[in-house]
Design a protein around this motif. Sequence first.
Motif, mmCIF file in Angstrom:
data_model
loop_
_atom_site.group_PDB
_atom_site.id
_atom_site.type_symbol
_atom_site.label_atom_id
_atom_site.label_comp_id
_atom_site.label_asym_id
_atom_site.label_seq_id
_atom_site.Cartn_x
_atom_site.Cartn_y
_atom_site.Cartn_z
ATOM 1 N N PHE A 24 8.150 -1.585 14.090
ATOM 2 C CA PHE A 24 7.883 -3.006 13.867
ATOM 3 C C PHE A 24 6.439 -3.263 13.469
ATOM 4 O O PHE A 24 6.133 -4.243 12.813
ATOM 5 N N ARG A 25 5.544 -2.328 13.874
ATOM 6 C CA ARG A 25 4.150 -2.499 13.490
ATOM 7 C C ARG A 25 3.959 -2.186 12.004
ATOM 8 O O ARG A 25 3.198 -2.850 11.319
ATOM 9 N N ILE A 26 4.670 -1.163 11.525
ATOM 10 C CA ILE A 26 4.468 -0.748 10.123
ATOM 11 C C ILE A 26 5.335 -1.560 9.164
ATOM 12 O O ILE A 26 5.058 -1.616 7.964
ATOM 13 N N LEU A 27 6.405 -2.199 9.691
ATOM 14 C CA LEU A 27 7.371 -2.890 8.833
ATOM 15 C C LEU A 27 6.736 -3.858 7.820
ATOM 16 O O LEU A 27 7.044 -3.775 6.624
ATOM 17 N N PRO A 28 5.849 -4.775 8.248
ATOM 18 C CA PRO A 28 5.277 -5.699 7.241
ATOM 19 C C PRO A 28 4.530 -4.958 6.135
ATOM 20 O O PRO A 28 4.631 -5.337 4.964
ATOM 21 N N THR A 29 3.800 -3.888 6.496
ATOM 22 C CA THR A 29 3.056 -3.116 5.496
ATOM 23 C C THR A 29 4.014 -2.451 4.514
ATOM 24 O O THR A 29 3.792 -2.468 3.301
ATOM 25 N N VAL A 30 5.099 -1.873 5.051
ATOM 26 C CA VAL A 30 6.090 -1.210 4.197
ATOM 27 C C VAL A 30 6.706 -2.220 3.226
ATOM 28 O O VAL A 30 6.796 -1.966 2.014
ATOM 29 N N LEU A 31 7.093 -3.384 3.760
ATOM 30 C CA LEU A 31 7.713 -4.400 2.906
ATOM 31 C C LEU A 31 6.737 -4.888 1.832
ATOM 32 O O LEU A 31 7.117 -5.096 0.680
ATOM 33 N N THR A 32 5.468 -5.056 2.233
ATOM 34 C CA THR A 32 4.464 -5.506 1.267
ATOM 35 C C THR A 32 4.348 -4.522 0.110
ATOM 36 O O THR A 32 4.368 -4.912 -1.065
ATOM 37 N N ILE A 33 4.245 -3.226 0.451
ATOM 38 C CA ILE A 33 4.091 -2.209 -0.594
ATOM 39 C C ILE A 33 5.322 -2.190 -1.501
ATOM 40 O O ILE A 33 5.217 -2.067 -2.718
ATOM 41 N N ILE A 34 6.519 -2.333 -0.894
ATOM 42 C CA ILE A 34 7.740 -2.293 -1.714
ATOM 43 C C ILE A 34 7.776 -3.467 -2.696
ATOM 44 O O ILE A 34 8.142 -3.298 -3.866
ATOM 45 N N VAL A 35 7.350 -4.644 -2.242
ATOM 46 C CA VAL A 35 7.303 -5.793 -3.164
ATOM 47 C C VAL A 35 6.270 -5.528 -4.272
ATOM 48 O O VAL A 35 6.528 -5.800 -5.458
ATOM 49 N N ILE A 36 5.112 -4.956 -3.890
ATOM 50 C CA ILE A 36 4.097 -4.633 -4.904
ATOM 51 C C ILE A 36 4.662 -3.649 -5.926
ATOM 52 O O ILE A 36 4.492 -3.816 -7.137
ATOM 53 N N ILE A 37 5.373 -2.615 -5.419
ATOM 54 C CA ILE A 37 5.985 -1.630 -6.324
ATOM 55 C C ILE A 37 6.969 -2.315 -7.277
ATOM 56 O O ILE A 37 6.953 -2.087 -8.489
ATOM 57 N N GLY A 38 7.817 -3.195 -6.698
ATOM 58 C CA GLY A 38 8.791 -3.902 -7.516
ATOM 59 C C GLY A 38 8.130 -4.705 -8.624
ATOM 60 O O GLY A 38 8.550 -4.675 -9.786
ATOM 61 N N LEU A 39 7.043 -5.407 -8.260
ATOM 62 C CA LEU A 39 6.330 -6.219 -9.255
ATOM 63 C C LEU A 39 5.672 -5.322 -10.309
ATOM 64 O O LEU A 39 5.714 -5.615 -11.509
ATOM 65 N N LEU A 40 5.056 -4.218 -9.856
ATOM 66 C CA LEU A 40 4.414 -3.292 -10.803
ATOM 67 C C LEU A 40 5.420 -2.753 -11.805
ATOM 68 O O LEU A 40 5.203 -2.793 -13.016
ATOM 69 N N LEU A 41 6.558 -2.240 -11.252
ATOM 70 C CA LEU A 41 7.560 -1.631 -12.133
ATOM 71 C C LEU A 41 8.196 -2.670 -13.044
ATOM 72 O O LEU A 41 8.568 -2.374 -14.175
ATOM 73 N N GLY A 42 8.338 -3.917 -12.551
ATOM 74 C CA GLY A 42 8.997 -4.939 -13.338
ATOM 75 C C GLY A 42 8.095 -5.597 -14.371
ATOM 76 O O GLY A 42 8.564 -6.107 -15.378
ATOM 77 N N PHE A 43 6.794 -5.596 -14.106
ATOM 78 C CA PHE A 43 5.883 -6.344 -14.974
ATOM 79 C C PHE A 43 5.012 -5.492 -15.885
ATOM 80 O O PHE A 43 4.780 -5.840 -17.027
ATOM 81 N N VAL A 44 4.476 -4.392 -15.329
ATOM 82 C CA VAL A 44 3.511 -3.632 -16.126
ATOM 83 C C VAL A 44 4.259 -2.715 -17.076
ATOM 84 O O VAL A 44 5.070 -1.901 -16.645
ATOM 85 N N PRO A 45 4.027 -2.855 -18.370
ATOM 86 C CA PRO A 45 4.724 -1.996 -19.311
ATOM 87 C C PRO A 45 4.268 -0.542 -19.148
ATOM 88 O O PRO A 45 3.066 -0.291 -19.000
ATOM 89 N N PRO A 46 5.239 0.392 -19.152
ATOM 90 C CA PRO A 46 4.906 1.803 -18.943
ATOM 91 C C PRO A 46 3.817 2.305 -19.892
ATOM 92 O O PRO A 46 3.013 3.153 -19.499
ATOM 93 N N GLU A 47 3.778 1.766 -21.124
ATOM 94 C CA GLU A 47 2.761 2.256 -22.076
ATOM 95 C C GLU A 47 1.351 2.010 -21.541
ATOM 96 O O GLU A 47 0.457 2.834 -21.715
#
Lengths: 179, 160
Positions: B39-62
Amino acid sequence: MDEEKRAKILRSWGYFGLIVAVGVGLLVLYPGHREAVFASTQSYLVEMALILPAVMVLLGLFNEWVPDDVIVRYLGEQSGVSGLGLAIVLGSTPTGPLYVALPIAADLIEKNARIANIVVFLTAWACLKLPQELVELQFLGWKFMSLRLVLTSIVAVGMGLLIEAILRAELNDPGDEPF
Amino acid sequence: MSLTAWIINGFAAIGLLAALYADRERGVRAVKRGLFSFFRILPTVLTIIVIIGLLLGFVPPETIRQFVGDQSGMAGVFLTGTIGSVLHIPSIVAFPLAASFLDMGATISIVAVFVTTLTMIGVVTLPLEVRELGWRFAALRNGLSFLGAILIAVVMGAIL
């Protein structure tokens, strides 16, 4: 749970809320990205959810069965090659961030443990944690994980011996103050 | 569920059963500790996953490839190593983040140097390290760790 820890957890949830708000804002402005963002968020979420409880149980088990004083006792006594190997094992089994290991290392120096052992112990503590290695296995695959494990162990030992040699040379240099 | 996930869960299940069999009370305590950490790490894990989702969805691979792809070379490795040394995030969330770099087209060397510097070098914990172990020790350990991380990254890039 003390006040400080509670505040820290609350702050973490705050960051989470903030990034979600930013994400929602971005997706409202650029709806074209929605599908891609949802798909990758979901895939990472599932991958994490499948292993996180197991990793946490293992963390708890290591935490309970490998207390800090055991490490100090074993590592303070050992030297030679077996000591270096032991330093890797002892560094990689307990849990907790690096700042927990620093006072232990200071204690070991006071007890005249080998510098090389202490460096290896700290390096293993920092990046060869067993439960964390399982997360690495899940996300980066066994080839990446095992190769990095082996290379890091080799680098740790080389670094330990080098730092020991440098500090010892400095200690023997009469013009220098001891560290 | 992937084979890896099965292995990890099996590992945890066997460990837990053995622990409960050896000492029921300590086993239960270990699970409680684990739950607390979860439960202590959960918010950090969720935050990183949302950041990953936004990175993969927004930043063009090129764009990513320009910085950390094949043509970025050693400069990219050094840059990533420096970022990894300064950042202070728990290793449990470092690995999914590193995996997302790989998804975006980063090289093995980049991912390896990121993970290794992130865990091995602590600019944030440096003051404590200096206080506990002296500045010579701290400077040597962190400096050599950086070089070691580069070495590990280059070798991994060559092999994998």
